[in-house]
Scaffold this motif. Structure first.
Motif, PDB file in Angstrom:
ATOM      1  N   TYR A   1       0.868  -1.177   0.000  1.00  0.00           N
ATOM      2  CA  TYR A   1       0.000   0.000   0.000  1.00  0.00           C
ATOM      3  C   TYR A   1       0.906   1.230   0.000  1.00  0.00           C
ATOM      4  O   TYR A   1       1.864   1.292   0.764  1.00  0.00           O
TER       5      TYR A   1
ATOM      6  N   THR B   1       5.573   8.435  -9.101  1.00  0.00           N
ATOM      7  CA  THR B   1       5.220   7.468 -10.131  1.00  0.00           C
ATOM      8  C   THR B   1       5.599   6.089  -9.617  1.00  0.00           C
ATOM      9  O   THR B   1       6.754   5.855  -9.251  1.00  0.00           O
TER      10      THR B   1
ATOM     11  N   HIS C   1       1.912   4.379 -12.842  1.00  0.00           N
ATOM     12  CA  HIS C   1       0.748   4.905 -12.119  1.00  0.00           C
ATOM     13  C   HIS C   1       1.222   6.181 -11.439  1.00  0.00           C
ATOM     14  O   HIS C   1       2.044   6.121 -10.523  1.00  0.00           O
TER      15      HIS C   1
ATOM     16  N   LEU D   1       0.803   9.289  -9.070  1.00  0.00           N
ATOM     17  CA  LEU D   1       0.036   9.668  -7.885  1.00  0.00           C
ATOM     18  C   LEU D   1       0.400  11.076  -7.452  1.00  0.00           C
ATOM     19  O   LEU D   1       1.556  11.495  -7.575  1.00  0.00           O
TER      20      LEU D   1
ATOM     21  N   ASP E   1      -3.319  10.874  -2.897  1.00  0.00           N
ATOM     22  CA  ASP E   1      -3.620   9.640  -3.626  1.00  0.00           C
ATOM     23  C   ASP E   1      -3.018   8.436  -2.917  1.00  0.00           C
ATOM     24  O   ASP E   1      -2.007   8.541  -2.220  1.00  0.00           O
TER      25      ASP E   1
ATOM     26  N   LEU F   1      -2.480   3.896  -3.450  1.00  0.00           N
ATOM     27  CA  LEU F   1      -2.462   2.781  -4.390  1.00  0.00           C
ATOM     28  C   LEU F   1      -2.238   1.489  -3.621  1.00  0.00           C
ATOM     29  O   LEU F   1      -1.387   1.441  -2.725  1.00  0.00           O
ATOM     30  N   TYR F   2      -3.009   0.472  -3.963  1.00  0.00           N
ATOM     31  CA  TYR F   2      -2.833  -0.869  -3.413  1.00  0.00           C
ATOM     32  C   TYR F   2      -2.454  -1.767  -4.582  1.00  0.00           C
ATOM     33  O   TYR F   2      -3.020  -1.638  -5.678  1.00  0.00           O
ATOM     34  N   TYR F   3      -1.482  -2.669  -4.369  1.00  0.00           N
ATOM     35  CA  TYR F   3      -1.125  -3.593  -5.441  1.00  0.00           C
ATOM     36  C   TYR F   3      -0.535  -4.877  -4.874  1.00  0.00           C
ATOM     37  O   TYR F   3      -0.050  -4.916  -3.740  1.00  0.00           O
TER      38      TYR F   3
ATOM     39  N   HIS G   1       8.426  -3.721  -9.063  1.00  0.00           N
ATOM     40  CA  HIS G   1       7.855  -2.410  -8.789  1.00  0.00           C
ATOM     41  C   HIS G   1       8.978  -1.383  -8.633  1.00  0.00           C
ATOM     42  O   HIS G   1      10.046  -1.696  -8.135  1.00  0.00           O
TER      43      HIS G   1
ATOM     44  N   TYR H   1       6.033  10.019   0.878  1.00  0.00           N
ATOM     45  CA  TYR H   1       5.005   8.990   0.767  1.00  0.00           C
ATOM     46  C   TYR H   1       5.212   7.919   1.824  1.00  0.00           C
ATOM     47  O   TYR H   1       6.279   7.804   2.413  1.00  0.00           O
TER      48      TYR H   1
ATOM     49  N   THR I   1       4.611   3.719   2.824  1.00  0.00           N
ATOM     50  CA  THR I   1       4.436   2.365   2.302  1.00  0.00           C
ATOM     51  C   THR I   1       4.149   1.421   3.459  1.00  0.00           C
ATOM     52  O   THR I   1       4.816   1.484   4.495  1.00  0.00           O
TER      53      THR I   1
END
Length: 88
Positions: free
Chosen positions: A24, A33, A41, A43, A47, A49-51, A57, A69, A71
């Motif tokens: 996350y 990015t 993707h 952001l 924003d 993002l889940y992946y 990555h 950010y 994580t």
């Protein structure tokens, strides 16, 4: 984990984790990015993002300002706590 990335900096790529892993990402400030198996993707502030973490990555800050950010990871097959014997 909190990460600060300078403007225009490329953090680079990370190998895929074990199948079933999750990650996350949430952007506090700036731009980020996240590239997942070659797909970008982009952001911005606020924003998230889940992946699935079982892909290659990469992270970069394409913006003109610093990016902060967060994580959170759940890596499959990784024990949550190690006994003293396992930690050595």
């Amino acid at each position: 984990m909190r990460t600060t990335v300078a403007a225009g900096a490329v953090i680079g790529s990370f190998a895929a984790h074990a199948a079933g892993s999750r990650e996350y990402v949430a952007v506090e400030t700036g731009e980020l990015t996240v590239t997942l198996d070659g797909v970008d993707h982009r952001l911005g502030r606020g924003d998230a993002l889940y992946y699935a973490g079982d892909c290659v990555h990469a992270f970069a800050n394409p913006g003109p300002t610093e990016c902060v950010y967060y994580t959170a990871m759940q890596v499959a097959g990784s024990p949550h706590h190690l006994s003293p014997e396992e930690a050595t």
